[in-house]
Design a protein around this motif. Structure first.
Motif, PDB file in Angstrom:
ATOM      1  N   ARG A  64       0.767  -1.313   0.045  1.00 57.89           N
ATOM      2  CA  ARG A  64       0.165   0.071  -0.149  1.00 57.89           C
ATOM      3  C   ARG A  64       0.732   1.266  -0.013  1.00 57.89           C
ATOM      4  NH1 ARG A  64      -2.612  -0.614   5.016  1.00 57.89           N
ATOM      5  NH2 ARG A  64      -3.742  -2.336   4.143  1.00 57.89           N
ATOM      6  N   GLU A  65       1.956   1.332   0.857  1.00 56.92           N
ATOM      7  CA  GLU A  65       2.945   2.458   0.936  1.00 56.92           C
ATOM      8  C   GLU A  65       3.611   2.418  -0.494  1.00 56.92           C
ATOM      9  OE1 GLU A  65       5.490   2.496   4.316  1.00 56.92           O
ATOM     10  OE2 GLU A  65       4.035   3.361   5.435  1.00 56.92           O
ATOM     11  N   ARG A  66       3.861   1.712  -1.211  1.00 56.77           N
ATOM     12  CA  ARG A  66       4.584   1.724  -2.395  1.00 56.77           C
ATOM     13  C   ARG A  66       3.717   2.171  -3.268  1.00 56.77           C
ATOM     14  NH1 ARG A  66       7.760   0.878   1.368  1.00 56.77           N
ATOM     15  NH2 ARG A  66       9.125  -1.088   1.514  1.00 56.77           N
ATOM     16  N   VAL A  67       2.493   1.778  -3.607  1.00 53.61           N
ATOM     17  CA  VAL A  67       1.484   2.270  -4.600  1.00 53.61           C
ATOM     18  C   VAL A  67       1.179   3.578  -4.289  1.00 53.61           C
ATOM     19  CG1 VAL A  67      -0.824   2.101  -5.352  1.00 53.61           C
ATOM     20  CG2 VAL A  67       0.748   0.176  -4.975  1.00 53.61           C
ATOM     21  N   GLU A  68       0.997   4.103  -2.994  1.00 53.36           N
ATOM     22  CA  GLU A  68       0.665   5.578  -2.505  1.00 53.36           C
ATOM     23  C   GLU A  68       2.044   6.404  -3.056  1.00 53.36           C
ATOM     24  OE1 GLU A  68      -0.201   8.423   1.304  1.00 53.36           O
ATOM     25  OE2 GLU A  68       0.019   6.206   1.279  1.00 53.36           O
ATOM     26  N   PHE A  69       3.404   5.867  -2.886  1.00 53.82           N
ATOM     27  CA  PHE A  69       4.167   6.911  -3.385  1.00 53.82           C
ATOM     28  C   PHE A  69       4.410   6.869  -4.891  1.00 53.82           C
ATOM     29  CE2 PHE A  69       8.320   6.767  -5.322  1.00 53.82           C
ATOM     30  CZ  PHE A  69       9.035   8.282  -5.060  1.00 53.82           C
ATOM     31  N   ALA A  70       4.272   5.622  -5.480  1.00 52.32           N
ATOM     32  CA  ALA A  70       4.313   5.765  -7.033  1.00 52.32           C
ATOM     33  C   ALA A  70       3.414   6.760  -7.625  1.00 52.32           C
ATOM     34  CB  ALA A  70       4.190   4.353  -7.466  1.00 52.32           C
ATOM     35  N   VAL A  71       1.874   6.589  -7.098  1.00 52.99           N
ATOM     36  CA  VAL A  71       0.965   7.452  -7.705  1.00 52.99           C
ATOM     37  C   VAL A  71       1.009   8.746  -7.587  1.00 52.99           C
ATOM     38  CG1 VAL A  71      -1.654   7.743  -8.009  1.00 52.99           C
ATOM     39  CG2 VAL A  71      -0.602   5.398  -7.909  1.00 52.99           C
ATOM     40  N   THR A  72       1.253   9.140  -6.097  1.00 49.99           N
ATOM     41  CA  THR A  72       1.386  10.518  -5.862  1.00 49.99           C
ATOM     42  C   THR A  72       2.819  11.360  -6.335  1.00 49.99           C
ATOM     43  OG1 THR A  72       2.573  10.138  -3.604  1.00 49.99           O
ATOM     44  CG2 THR A  72       0.186  10.168  -3.626  1.00 49.99           C
ATOM     45  N   GLU A  73       3.604  10.475  -6.751  1.00 49.35           N
ATOM     46  CA  GLU A  73       4.905  11.027  -7.184  1.00 49.35           C
ATOM     47  C   GLU A  73       4.653  11.289  -8.780  1.00 49.35           C
ATOM     48  OE1 GLU A  73       9.408  11.689  -7.243  1.00 49.35           O
ATOM     49  OE2 GLU A  73       7.790  11.949  -5.924  1.00 49.35           O
ATOM     50  N   THR A  74       3.909  10.584  -9.451  1.00 50.38           N
ATOM     51  CA  THR A  74       3.760  11.143 -11.032  1.00 50.38           C
ATOM     52  C   THR A  74       2.866  12.201 -10.743  1.00 50.38           C
ATOM     53  OG1 THR A  74       3.619   8.800 -11.423  1.00 50.38           O
ATOM     54  CG2 THR A  74       2.555  10.283 -12.935  1.00 50.38           C
ATOM     55  N   HIS A  75       2.060  12.459  -9.869  1.00 50.94           N
ATOM     56  CA  HIS A  75       1.102  13.840  -9.829  1.00 50.94           C
ATOM     57  C   HIS A  75       1.970  15.102  -9.344  1.00 50.94           C
ATOM     58  CE1 HIS A  75      -2.832  11.135  -8.587  1.00 50.94           C
ATOM     59  NE2 HIS A  75      -2.429  11.147  -9.772  1.00 50.94           N
ATOM     60  N   ARG A  76       3.070  14.628  -8.681  1.00 45.68           N
ATOM     61  CA  ARG A  76       4.034  16.053  -8.175  1.00 45.68           C
ATOM     62  C   ARG A  76       4.568  16.210  -9.234  1.00 45.68           C
ATOM     63  NH1 ARG A  76       3.812  12.896  -3.136  1.00 45.68           N
ATOM     64  NH2 ARG A  76       5.342  11.522  -4.048  1.00 45.68           N
ATOM     65  N   LEU A  77       5.069  15.291 -10.125  1.00 42.28           N
ATOM     66  CA  LEU A  77       6.062  15.401 -11.282  1.00 42.28           C
ATOM     67  C   LEU A  77       5.293  16.335 -12.117  1.00 42.28           C
ATOM     68  CD1 LEU A  77       8.497  13.245 -12.876  1.00 42.28           C
ATOM     69  CD2 LEU A  77       6.868  14.326 -14.419  1.00 42.28           C
ATOM     70  N   ASN A  78       4.021  15.891 -12.310  1.00 45.29           N
ATOM     71  CA  ASN A  78       3.133  16.717 -13.438  1.00 45.29           C
ATOM     72  C   ASN A  78       2.804  18.166 -12.834  1.00 45.29           C
ATOM     73  OD1 ASN A  78       2.834  14.416 -14.988  1.00 45.29           O
ATOM     74  ND2 ASN A  78       0.908  13.618 -14.137  1.00 45.29           N
ATOM     75  N   ALA A  79       2.763  18.303 -11.677  1.00 45.81           N
ATOM     76  CA  ALA A  79       2.584  19.594 -11.170  1.00 45.81           C
ATOM     77  C   ALA A  79       3.982  20.502 -11.453  1.00 45.81           C
ATOM     78  CB  ALA A  79       2.252  19.619  -9.531  1.00 45.81           C
ATOM     79  N   ALA A  80       4.962  19.767 -11.186  1.00 50.48           N
ATOM     80  CA  ALA A  80       6.354  20.517 -11.287  1.00 50.48           C
ATOM     81  C   ALA A  80       6.371  21.073 -12.920  1.00 50.48           C
ATOM     82  CB  ALA A  80       7.297  19.669 -10.952  1.00 50.48           C
TER      83      ALA A  80
END
Length: 373
Positions: A257-273
């Motif tokens: 669950r933690e791995r998935v949370e990181f992977a998905v939110t990291e992509t969202h953060r990158l798109n914001a950047a």
């Protein structure tokens, strides 16, 4: 202490660590590399090529699921004198002498040669001679091997009169496609790249790079890759997840669950950047970088030495700071007038805690691979 000894100490949990190897102040110039090439190989090289090291800004930990990542080229890198031979052998050397076939630099060159033969840029009966020097540390998550591979890849393309091969590992592709004042957005699945504005000089910003030398007790990359691959088997492509909260409720394994949370939110953060970069709002990506760093705890990262560096940089005035790669290196986005404060703050934090002094360098996004002679 060499890298093997440092890794053994990390595995055993002994010793205080510290940066591994040297960080040369300057690379050997073209004349020195040419002279070394002649000394060890007996002939003149066909030319000299340079490729930069690279710094992962964010997204690199999602490589296993083909997620996007942001990289910049560094002002330090590898310069290689290269020549084709008719003996079928691949030989690699530095100005201090030849390297064994087992050395990781030799293996990187051999991989490029194998690829060049497979696509017809080098005949089976031809070999390659490479003499290289660097002003980039070999063990600091800054792309030493990738830079060497990129320099040799470009050399073989130039010497064969062909374009760069389409199939190039992402690590080398970043070094080949980078440009000054730009960030490379790369799809880690397809290898496609795009250049986005990141002119830190114009924005009066700098990247402060901190090499602590810290190493994890084991290489986490294959473990995390397996976990993310397992998650995709259960959930489908992670990049397609729309309702993260509902998805996390479906996962029984708390680690997964933690791995998935990181992977998905990291992509969202990158798109914001990326959205900020496209509108030249470089200084506003700092909080996103810091958020990405905090989220890496879902990956059992960062290492404690990196946490010290990132915290000290933030307290000293950095706009944002983050671990880069998988070991002991971090970077901070810093207004140029605060670079000295951040550098001093990081060094003082390590002294206060009795830790080995890290190596600190200042960088801006730099030029990609090119022929220099």
């Amino acid at each position: 202490m060499g890298f093997t000894g440092a890794r053994l100490r990390a595995v055993l949990g002994t010793g205080k660590g510290g940066p591994v190897g040297t960080w040369p102040e300057a690379a050997p110039g073209p004349a020195a590399l040419t002279a070394g090439f002649v000394q060890w190989f007996g002939v003149e090289p066909s030319g000299l090529w340079h490729a930069p090291g690279r710094l992962a800004l964010m997204g690199e930990h999602n490589a296993a699921v083909g997620g996007p990542a942001l990289f910049v080229a560094l002002p330090w890198g590898i310069t290689a004198a290269v020549g084709i031979s008719d003996d079928g052998r691949t030989r690699t050397a530095t100005p201090t002498g030849p390297l064994s076939d087992r050395h990781r630099a030799s293996r990187e060159v051999a991989a490029v040669v194998a690829s060049a033969r497979a696509c017809g840029r080098l005949d089976d009966g031809q070999g390659l001679r490479v003499m290289f020097g660097a002003d980039l540390p070999a063990h600091a998550s800054l792309g030493h091997s990738a830079a060497l591979g990129a320099a040799v890849t470009l050399a073989l393309a130039n010497l064969s009169g062909s374009d760069l091969p389409e199939e190039v590992p992402v690590s080398r592709r970043v070094c080949l496609d980078a440009a000054a004042g730009r960030v490379v957005r790369v799809n880690q699945g397809s290898g496609r790249t795009a250049l986005l504005p990141f002119d830190l000089v114009a924005a009066d910003l700098r990247l402060v790079v901190v090499d602590t030398g810290a190493l994890p007790r084991r290489d986490l990359r294959p473990v995390r890759a397996a976990e993310l691959s397992r998650a995709q088997e259960l959930l489908g492509p992670l990049r397609a997840i729309q309702d993260l909260r509902a998805t996390l409720h479906r996962i029984q394994n708390p680690v997964l669950r933690e791995r998935v949370e990181f992977a998905v939110t990291e992509t969202h953060r990158l798109n914001a950047a990326v959205g900020l970069l496209r509108t030249d709002r470089f200084g506003e990506v700092g909080p996103i970088l810091s958020s990405s760093h905090l989220s890496l705890r879902k990956f059992d990262l960062p290492l404690s030495a990196v946490e010290v560096a990132v915290e000290a940089a933030a307290l000293a005035g950095a706009r944002g700071a983050r671990m880069t790669g998988w070991a002991g290196t971090s970077f901070a986005l810093v207004p140029s007038e605060r670079v000295a404060d951040v550098t001093d703050g990081v060094l003082e934090a390590f002294r206060r805690r009795g830790r080995p002094e890290p190596r600190v360098r200042v960088a801006v996004p730099s030029e990609g691979a090119r022929r220099v002679a």
